[in-house]
Scaffold this active site. Structure first.
Site, short mmCIF file in Angstrom:
data_model
loop_
_atom_site.label_atom_id
_atom_site.label_comp_id
_atom_site.label_asym_id
_atom_site.label_seq_id
_atom_site.Cartn_x
_atom_site.Cartn_y
_atom_site.Cartn_z
N SER A 111 18.20 -7.04 -5.61
CA SER A 111 19.10 -6.12 -4.93
C SER A 111 19.77 -6.78 -3.74
O SER A 111 19.18 -7.66 -3.09
CB SER A 111 18.30 -4.90 -4.43
OG SER A 111 19.06 -4.11 -3.54
N TYR A 139 11.91 -0.87 0.26
CA TYR A 139 12.56 -1.20 -1.02
C TYR A 139 13.06 -2.63 -1.00
O TYR A 139 12.81 -3.41 -1.93
CB TYR A 139 13.73 -0.23 -1.27
CG TYR A 139 14.60 -0.64 -2.43
CD1 TYR A 139 14.14 -0.55 -3.74
CD2 TYR A 139 15.90 -1.10 -2.22
CE1 TYR A 139 14.94 -0.93 -4.81
CE2 TYR A 139 16.71 -1.48 -3.28
CZ TYR A 139 16.22 -1.39 -4.57
OH TYR A 139 17.02 -1.77 -5.63
#
Length: 337
Positions: free
Chosen positions: A134, A159
């Site tokens: 990501s 995350y």
């Protein structure tokens, strides 16, 4: 283009990117084994609708297993009778903000689950494992655009930390076990069949319902919005080109079979411009509720795609002026609004 991988295992196959990838792979003649645990992070019916579409389009090319890849025993048991030639590991617990509320879901799926997929690839001697990272790994990096060489040791959300940890674990497996891998740092992906927790879906839903749109950091935000078709073209281009291996696990070696790329649109759009395009597509003006920055969020993302373009020919072509109206058209059709 014919692929060297006749059958591909795709995790997160009921998800936004996973379902789109499975569709594209089967459209070019490959078979897909899709796995997904169909969790309720967002509407399960949307996930089932994606799966129904895949089954209707591709018949017996598509095999679906409802399975949690973080469950080691279940993963081994359910896949024991299935052969595959490559893995695309897209399944994960997504969402920056949700990681503040439910951190254990991220540890289970993104850490334990990633190790399970690495072990699966190792045990099966899989010739290529492509996995989702990501753009969140860049944290609060103020240097734009983000380049793969930039530092990624200051994550601003759990995350992001889990995704960076995935890259490091993959680096270890590439070094120790010569498991060929490609990590893809996705930027903001949007398009038909997208996720309800993403800004474009939320904004469209609220705008069409006549409700205020929540705009964080008082609108001073930029995102590298990347249309789903461009993303899928990039994922497939990477899948078809496993990284080279020099054949020796040397300490400090630089040619272990592990590549990490940014995959984005190579444009950073201002959030307020995105809202303008959305208003035009919906044919109405939005009521804006201006709010401060949220914890764990970053003000700007922007992908430097030099490396992936050089190595695979990746070249995104869809601006938001084209992609957003396509999403709105799909959204109206899907929801009946």
């Amino acid at each position: 283009m014919a692929s060297r991988y006749p059958k591909v295992l795709v995790t997160g196959a009921a998800g936004f990117i996973g379902a789109a990838l499975a569709d594209a792979l089967m459209a070019r003649g490959q078979s897909v084994i899709g796995i997904d645990n169909l969790n309720d992070y967002y509407a399960v019916q949307l996930k089932r609708d994606r799966l129904s579409q895949l089954a209707a389009r591709h018949g017996d090319r598509f095999t679906f297993l409802e399975l949690d890849f973080a469950d080691t025993a279940a993963l081994d048991q359910d896949l024991s009778g299935h052969e595959f030639d490559a893995i695309v590991h897209l399944g994960a617990q997504a969402g920056v903000r949700y990681s503040l509320q439910n951190p254990h879901a991220y540890v289970r799926s993104n850490l334990s689950g990633h190790v399970n997929m690495l072990e699966l690839g190792r045990a099966r001697q899989t010739p290529h494992l492509v996995y989702a990272s990501s753009s969140s790994v860049y944290g609060g990096n103020e240097k734009l655009p983000f380049a793969v060489e930039d530092r990624t040791d200051h994550p601003v959300s759990l995350y992001a930390a889990t995704k960076r940890a995935d890259e490091l674990m993959s680096e270890t497996y590439a070094h120790l076990f010569r498991l060929p891998q490609t990590g893809l740092r996705f930027f903001t992906v949007y398009g038909p069949w997208g996720r309800p927790d993403m800004a474009l879906w939320k904004f469209t839903e609220r705008l069409l319902a006549g409700r205020p749109i929540e705009v964080f950091n008082n609108g001073q935000m930029q995102r590298d919005f990347t249309y789903i078709d461009d993303i899928i073209a990039g994922v497939i281009a990477c899948l078809d080109r496993p990284p080279a291996d020099d054949g020796a696990a040397k300490p400090g070696g630089s040619t272990k079979p592990h590549a990490v790329y940014n995959i984005g649109n190579n444009r950073s759009e201002k959030l307020m411009r995105m809202i303008e395009v959305l208003e035009e597509a919906c044919g109405r003006k939005a009521e804006l509720s201006m709010l401060p920055m949220q914890s764990g969020d970053v003000p700007a993302t922007y992908a430097d795609i030099t490396a992936i373009a050089r190595d695979t020919g990746y070249a995104p072509t869809t601006p938001i002026e084209v992609g957003i109206p396509r999403f709105v058209e799909w959204y109206r059709s899907y929801t009946g609004q």
